[in-house]
Design a protein around this motif. Structure first.
Motif, PDB file in Angstrom:
ATOM      1  N   SER A 168     -90.299  25.422  53.960  1.00 60.31           N
ATOM      2  CA  SER A 168     -90.207  24.611  55.159  1.00 60.31           C
ATOM      3  C   SER A 168     -91.207  25.064  56.224  1.00 60.31           C
ATOM      4  N   SER A 202     -90.528  25.662  59.366  1.00 64.91           N
ATOM      5  CA  SER A 202     -89.924  26.728  60.150  1.00 64.91           C
ATOM      6  C   SER A 202     -90.007  28.076  59.439  1.00 64.91           C
ATOM      7  N   GLU A 206     -89.748  21.308  66.964  1.00 63.36           N
ATOM      8  CA  GLU A 206     -88.332  21.656  66.806  1.00 63.36           C
ATOM      9  C   GLU A 206     -88.168  23.150  66.569  1.00 63.36           C
ATOM     10  N   ASP A 207     -89.065  23.720  65.778  1.00 62.66           N
ATOM     11  CA  ASP A 207     -89.007  25.161  65.540  1.00 62.66           C
ATOM     12  C   ASP A 207     -89.276  25.928  66.835  1.00 62.66           C
ATOM     13  N   SER A 241     -94.564  13.278  62.368  1.00 70.13           N
ATOM     14  CA  SER A 241     -93.358  13.949  61.917  1.00 70.13           C
ATOM     15  C   SER A 241     -93.588  15.448  61.730  1.00 70.13           C
ATOM     16  N   THR A 242     -94.784  15.814  61.287  1.00 68.01           N
ATOM     17  CA  THR A 242     -95.104  17.234  61.142  1.00 68.01           C
ATOM     18  C   THR A 242     -95.087  17.929  62.498  1.00 68.01           C
ATOM     19  N   ARG A 293     -93.300  19.394  54.719  1.00 65.17           N
ATOM     20  CA  ARG A 293     -92.488  18.776  55.771  1.00 65.17           C
ATOM     21  C   ARG A 293     -91.057  18.578  55.299  1.00 65.17           C
ATOM     22  N   TYR A 294     -90.894  18.226  54.031  1.00 68.05           N
ATOM     23  CA  TYR A 294     -89.558  18.050  53.451  1.00 68.05           C
ATOM     24  C   TYR A 294     -89.466  18.934  52.219  1.00 68.05           C
ATOM     25  N   ASP A 308     -85.367  11.115  58.287  1.00 67.93           N
ATOM     26  CA  ASP A 308     -86.297  11.331  59.396  1.00 67.93           C
ATOM     27  C   ASP A 308     -86.525  10.011  60.127  1.00 67.93           C
ATOM     28  N   ALA A 358     -91.615  18.694  63.503  1.00 66.56           N
ATOM     29  CA  ALA A 358     -91.053  19.875  62.839  1.00 66.56           C
ATOM     30  C   ALA A 358     -91.513  21.158  63.528  1.00 66.56           C
TER      31      ALA A 358
END
Length: 359
Positions: free
Chosen positions: A122, A124, A161-162, A154-155, A117-118, A45, A158
């Protein structure tokens, strides 16, 4: 780009509000095989490691992923429980407790899920689950009290991105910090008071937070300042003077300078300064995990005692304490303002059918 649809969507489906709580993540098992993909996702990431991608790809894949998984697996073995990693167990419990509170207040118009997050589950995957259940408005609560680009930012990445792959995205409210929230400060202070009821107050109370490279601070990340503010507010709540507590940073990685003072260096140095007993609490961790149980509870304890310290105690995280669940409920309540959790969709269904909708 091909956008995802919602094959289970029905016009008669009730619209709901979804709540997604998130944490960092955990491997599926305390093994080298399970650690390697988890660490690869985490350390790949760009929010976590801000190094030019080509250089970092070579370091990560040719060096780190050939060494660190085995070492990390041994550490995870020391904290692993029958139900899995402590972080997973606590996050599940937090999610269930929060769901109970919200459904008692709002009924079936609210759905609660948790994601990592990882690793799994997930972000998504859980967004998809919420949308399939009828969620059209979404509150995301990353369980990081202090904002940091490496965690909270970073969250958001995610989630974004979804959403980029979805035809229909929900309304979104994203809670990016609660470092000075009154209920959070009270919960942390009362956790320490409870510990003091059965354990005399130590020479020094240490607030230890996860570290980040100093470069992130100089580039504008507010994390460092928010950590110090949290420490000050908790100390004021407890009535402590400046000499009775201090803030440190743990879990550094690599060779560059990270936020100081370092927790391990501090603990090695305190005994020769006359500090023979310490109590450590980690306000930045919403749930106990490898970094609190093994790193703070075992590794750093050994540093302090080997340096001449006499008494070392770790005060656990809030986990699923009632005060913590109440705080989470308040954060969700505040961000739910103006949103309905009950809807009459009968008119929408009949209109849709009149226009030729099949369901």
């Amino acid at each position: 780009m091909k956008y995802q649809g919602s094959p289970s969507f029905s016009h008669k489906q009730a619209d709901k509000v979804g709540v997604l709580i998130t944490n960092l993540g955990t491997p599926t098992a305390p093994t080298k095989q399970a650690l390697r993909p988890y660490l690869k996702q985490f350390l790949s990431d760009p929010r976590v490691v801000e190094i030019p991608r080509l250089i970092w790809w070579m370091i990560l894949n040719l060096v780190i992923l050939n060494i660190r998984p085995k070492r990390s697996a041994k550490a995870y073995e020391t904290v692993w429980e029958e139900g899995g990693s402590p972080l997973m167990i606590h996050t599940v419990n937090q999610s269930k407790a929060l769901e109970g509170k919200l459904k008692a207040k709002y009924g079936e118009g609210v759905e609660v899920e948790f994601a990592m997050r990882y690793g799994q589950p997930s972000v998504s995957e859980k967004i998809e689950s919420l949308l399939q259940s009828g969620v059209r408005k979404l509150i995301v609560l990353p369980l990081y009290p202090q904002y940091c680009a490496s965690t909270t930012g970073s969250t958001f990445d995610a989630v974004a991105e979804d959403f980029m792959s979805r035809r229909w995205i929900p309304e979104l409210r994203f809670i990016n910090q609660y470092n000075d929230h009154e209920q959070y400060i009270n919960a942390m202070a009362n956790k320490i008071r409870e510990h003091w009821k059965t354990n005399p107050q130590a020479d020094k109370l240490i607030f230890s937070y996860h570290g980040i490279p100093k470069r992130y601070l100089t580039n504008g990340d507010p994390y460092h300042c928010q950590c110090y503010k949290t420490s000050r507010l908790i100390a004021e709540n407890l009535g402590l003077s400046e000499g009775q507590y201090m803030t440190t940073f743990q879990s550094r990685f690599g060779r560059e300078e990270w936020l100081k003072p370092y927790t391990d260096h501090t603990l090695k140095a305190l005994p020769e300064k006359g500090v023979k007993s310490v109590q450590i609490v980690c306000p930045g961790f919403s749930a106990d995990c490898l970094e609190t149980i093994e790193e703070i509870g075992i590794e750093n304890r050994d540093y302090f005692l080997e340096a001449g310290g006499e008494n070392y105690q770790y005060i656990p995280a809030l986990n699923s304490d009632e005060s913590h669940i109440e705080l989470m409920t308040t954060l969700v309540d505040t961000n739910m303002a103006g949103w309905k959790t009950t809807h009459d969709n009968s008119n929408r269904e009949s209109l849709a059918k009149a226009l030729g909708a099949e369901k």
